[in-house]
Scaffold this motif. Structure first.
Motif, PDB file in Angstrom:
ATOM      1  N   LEU A 125       0.825  -1.222   0.000  1.00  0.00           N
ATOM      2  CA  LEU A 125       0.000   0.000   0.000  1.00  0.00           C
ATOM      3  C   LEU A 125       0.854   1.265   0.000  1.00  0.00           C
ATOM      4  N   LEU A 126       2.156   1.127   0.248  1.00  0.00           N
ATOM      5  CA  LEU A 126       3.005   2.315   0.374  1.00  0.00           C
ATOM      6  C   LEU A 126       3.239   3.030  -0.952  1.00  0.00           C
ATOM      7  N   THR A 127       3.440   2.288  -2.026  1.00  0.00           N
ATOM      8  CA  THR A 127       3.882   2.909  -3.281  1.00  0.00           C
ATOM      9  C   THR A 127       2.808   2.833  -4.366  1.00  0.00           C
ATOM     10  N   PRO A 128       2.907   3.691  -5.380  1.00  0.00           N
ATOM     11  CA  PRO A 128       1.937   3.651  -6.481  1.00  0.00           C
ATOM     12  C   PRO A 128       2.009   2.376  -7.303  1.00  0.00           C
ATOM     13  N   ILE A 129       3.152   1.666  -7.255  1.00  0.00           N
ATOM     14  CA  ILE A 129       3.317   0.454  -8.054  1.00  0.00           C
ATOM     15  C   ILE A 129       3.246  -0.802  -7.196  1.00  0.00           C
ATOM     16  N   GLY A 130       2.840  -0.663  -5.935  1.00  0.00           N
ATOM     17  CA  GLY A 130       2.812  -1.819  -5.041  1.00  0.00           C
ATOM     18  C   GLY A 130       1.694  -2.796  -5.334  1.00  0.00           C
ATOM     19  N   ASN A 131       0.582  -2.320  -5.869  1.00  0.00           N
ATOM     20  CA  ASN A 131      -0.551  -3.192  -6.173  1.00  0.00           C
ATOM     21  C   ASN A 131      -1.420  -2.532  -7.248  1.00  0.00           C
ATOM     22  N   PRO A 132      -2.312  -3.282  -7.860  1.00  0.00           N
ATOM     23  CA  PRO A 132      -3.112  -2.720  -8.967  1.00  0.00           C
ATOM     24  C   PRO A 132      -3.998  -1.554  -8.561  1.00  0.00           C
ATOM     25  N   GLN A 133      -4.595  -1.610  -7.363  1.00  0.00           N
ATOM     26  CA  GLN A 133      -5.497  -0.513  -6.987  1.00  0.00           C
ATOM     27  C   GLN A 133      -4.734   0.795  -6.809  1.00  0.00           C
TER      28      GLN A 133
ATOM     29  N   ILE B 287      -2.055   1.653  -8.528  1.00  0.00           N
ATOM     30  CA  ILE B 287      -1.763   2.132  -9.883  1.00  0.00           C
ATOM     31  C   ILE B 287      -2.959   2.917 -10.420  1.00  0.00           C
ATOM     32  N   LEU B 288      -4.161   2.387 -10.211  1.00  0.00           N
ATOM     33  CA  LEU B 288      -5.377   3.070 -10.657  1.00  0.00           C
ATOM     34  C   LEU B 288      -5.553   4.408  -9.952  1.00  0.00           C
ATOM     35  N   LEU B 289      -5.373   4.414  -8.646  1.00  0.00           N
ATOM     36  CA  LEU B 289      -5.558   5.634  -7.867  1.00  0.00           C
ATOM     37  C   LEU B 289      -4.508   6.676  -8.220  1.00  0.00           C
ATOM     38  N   TRP B 290      -3.290   6.244  -8.447  1.00  0.00           N
ATOM     39  CA  TRP B 290      -2.197   7.158  -8.801  1.00  0.00           C
ATOM     40  C   TRP B 290      -2.471   7.823 -10.148  1.00  0.00           C
ATOM     41  N   ARG B 291      -2.947   7.028 -11.112  1.00  0.00           N
ATOM     42  CA  ARG B 291      -3.215   7.569 -12.443  1.00  0.00           C
ATOM     43  C   ARG B 291      -4.426   8.498 -12.459  1.00  0.00           C
ATOM     44  N   HIS B 292      -5.390   8.239 -11.590  1.00  0.00           N
ATOM     45  CA  HIS B 292      -6.592   9.079 -11.552  1.00  0.00           C
ATOM     46  C   HIS B 292      -6.404  10.316 -10.671  1.00  0.00           C
ATOM     47  N   GLY B 293      -5.462  10.244  -9.745  1.00  0.00           N
ATOM     48  CA  GLY B 293      -5.254  11.367  -8.833  1.00  0.00           C
ATOM     49  C   GLY B 293      -4.237  12.356  -9.371  1.00  0.00           C
ATOM     50  N   GLY B 294      -4.035  13.406  -8.621  1.00  0.00           N
ATOM     51  CA  GLY B 294      -3.100  14.436  -9.062  1.00  0.00           C
ATOM     52  C   GLY B 294      -1.747  14.352  -8.393  1.00  0.00           C
ATOM     53  N   ALA B 295      -1.557  13.399  -7.466  1.00  0.00           N
ATOM     54  CA  ALA B 295      -0.302  13.316  -6.715  1.00  0.00           C
ATOM     55  C   ALA B 295       0.800  12.681  -7.558  1.00  0.00           C
ATOM     56  N   GLY B 296       2.018  13.183  -7.409  1.00  0.00           N
ATOM     57  CA  GLY B 296       3.165  12.562  -8.050  1.00  0.00           C
ATOM     58  C   GLY B 296       3.590  11.311  -7.301  1.00  0.00           C
ATOM     59  N   PHE B 297       4.655  10.675  -7.777  1.00  0.00           N
ATOM     60  CA  PHE B 297       5.112   9.422  -7.179  1.00  0.00           C
ATOM     61  C   PHE B 297       5.481   9.611  -5.708  1.00  0.00           C
TER      62      PHE B 297
ATOM     63  N   GLY C 292     -15.759   5.825 -10.143  1.00  0.00           N
ATOM     64  CA  GLY C 292     -16.804   6.462 -10.929  1.00  0.00           C
ATOM     65  C   GLY C 292     -17.633   7.427 -10.116  1.00  0.00           C
ATOM     66  N   SER C 293     -17.566   7.325  -8.781  1.00  0.00           N
ATOM     67  CA  SER C 293     -18.371   8.187  -7.908  1.00  0.00           C
ATOM     68  C   SER C 293     -17.545   9.035  -6.961  1.00  0.00           C
ATOM     69  N   LEU C 294     -16.308   8.612  -6.675  1.00  0.00           N
ATOM     70  CA  LEU C 294     -15.484   9.295  -5.686  1.00  0.00           C
ATOM     71  C   LEU C 294     -14.154   9.721  -6.287  1.00  0.00           C
ATOM     72  N   PRO C 295     -13.542  10.787  -5.780  1.00  0.00           N
ATOM     73  CA  PRO C 295     -12.211  11.182  -6.254  1.00  0.00           C
ATOM     74  C   PRO C 295     -11.146  10.233  -5.719  1.00  0.00           C
TER      75      PRO C 295
END
Length: 372
Positions: free
Chosen positions: A135-143, A145-155, A305-308
């Protein structure tokens, strides 16, 4: 042919998922053309490649060599367990949670050849560790990766927002590991006087293909990477392909299909419309609870689809990986590789309390951070 069909005929989980899918199909509106699209094929391709490569390394016999060294190096169950749990958590931050399990679980299974260790408990704690560490990194698990790509935060910003929860959960798990494993010396049960033999060519081929396959995943050439792996093993180690647990891939395919049918239920559609109007606590519980039912990756896809892609959602779906078996696909991978029916219910003896603790500490941290 019998070797290939046997896993499918004896896989009770696969049979249950098929029956569930047939039941959902009676109430959910869909077309047959939508079912293949519902499957996350990149995940299936990744799992297939990792299954083949891990079995190649396992069949080479090198895990026996490494397992023997670990037993000789760590003199007590507690030290060995702390090492494996720490390794699982660290590997999952950079290699993803499923890759970490594909490396560590086969290694852990070889330890039974050399000592009377609680192997099932070790595998359970490794599954918990990859959920906590990834859960620590953007590449640690598939969810993530999805949240990182949809959000505005950098790595780095993503890691910073996940760091408080990851630090507390990993620390808590290490403390639980210290309590759950004995400080007694490991008693060797092996009668081997010489180091075990291993097949160097098969190991080097598997390890080399492993690096190529991971690289192919990073550059979006997973299908070509899988094709290369399959052809090489077909030419050099055909028996490994015949002995794989192919029904695991069918289980994952059916899980994606069942989740798709579940989300198409007319009764569920109005409920999703109210998610964005829930207070923060309600969204937190909704994301965690939904993960328990349909796994945290599909839950993330559904809720985006419903939450940021907020810190709250990221924390909730990652916490949802604990608890019930479906919470994280990594849980299923670890327990399937153990090949012991008893591990399925024992897993929940540790995972469900871990879910309760993660829920409480996660909410307390969230309130504390936002109160500053």
């Amino acid at each position: 042919m019998t070797m290939l069909l046997r896993p499918f005929l004896h896989d009770r989980l696969l049979h249950l998922l098929i029956l569930l899918g047939l039941a959902l199909a009676c109430f959910a509106p869909f077309t047959l053309a939508q079912l293949p699209v519902a499957v996350d094929w990149p995940t299936i391709v990744t799992l297939c490649g990792l299954l083949i490569l891990t079995r190649g390394i396992e069949s080479s016999g090198y895990f026996n060599v490494l397992g023997r060294r670990l037993v000789l190096r760590f003199h007590t169950q507690r030290r060995l367990a702390l090492f494996l749990v720490t390794a699982a958590a660290l590997l999952s931050t950079v290699l993803t949670n499923d890759v970490a399990l594909f490396i560590l679980v086969p290694l852990t299974l070889t330890l039974k050849r050399y000592s009377a260790l609680p192997i099932n408990r070790l595998i359970i704690f490794e599954a918990l560790a990859v959920n906590a560490g990834s859960l620590l990194t953007p590449i640690g698990n598939p969810q993530n990766i999805l949240l990182w790509r949809h959000g505005g935060a950098g790595f780095a910003a993503f890691i910073w927002q996940m760091l408080p929860l990851a630090a507390v959960l990993v620390s808590s798990l290490l403390l639980l590991t210290w309590v759950a494993f004995s400080a007694e010396r490991i008693q060797s049960t092996s009668q081997e006087s010489s180091p075990p033999q291993w097949q160097r060519p098969l190991l080097w081929i598997s390890a080399g293909l492993y690096l190529l396959f991971i690289t192919a995943l990073e550059v979006d050439l997973a299908v070509w990477g899988l094709l290369l792996v399959f052809v090489v093993f077909l030419l050099r180690a055909r028996r490994i392909l015949l002995s794989l647990d192919w029904s695991l891939l069918a289980v994952f395919i059916m899980m994606f299909v069942d989740v798709f049918l579940l989300t198409r239920l007319p009764l569920l559609q109005p409920a999703l419309g109210y998610v964005s109007h829930l207070p923060a606590g309600g969204q937190y519980l909704m994301a965690t609870g939904l993960s328990q039912v349909i796994s945290n990756v599909p839950a993330t896809i559904l809720l985006l689809g419903s939450l940021p892609a907020s810190t709250l959602l990221a924390w909730a779906v990652n916490i949802g990986g604990f608890g019930l078996l479906p919470g994280s696909l990594a849980n299923l991978i670890a327990l399937r590789m153990a090949k012991d029916p008893a591990i399925w219910w024992r897993f929940h003896l540790y995972s469900v309390p871990m879910l309760g603790w993660a829920l409480l500490i996660g909410w307390a941290l969230f309130l504390g951070i936002h109160a500053v």
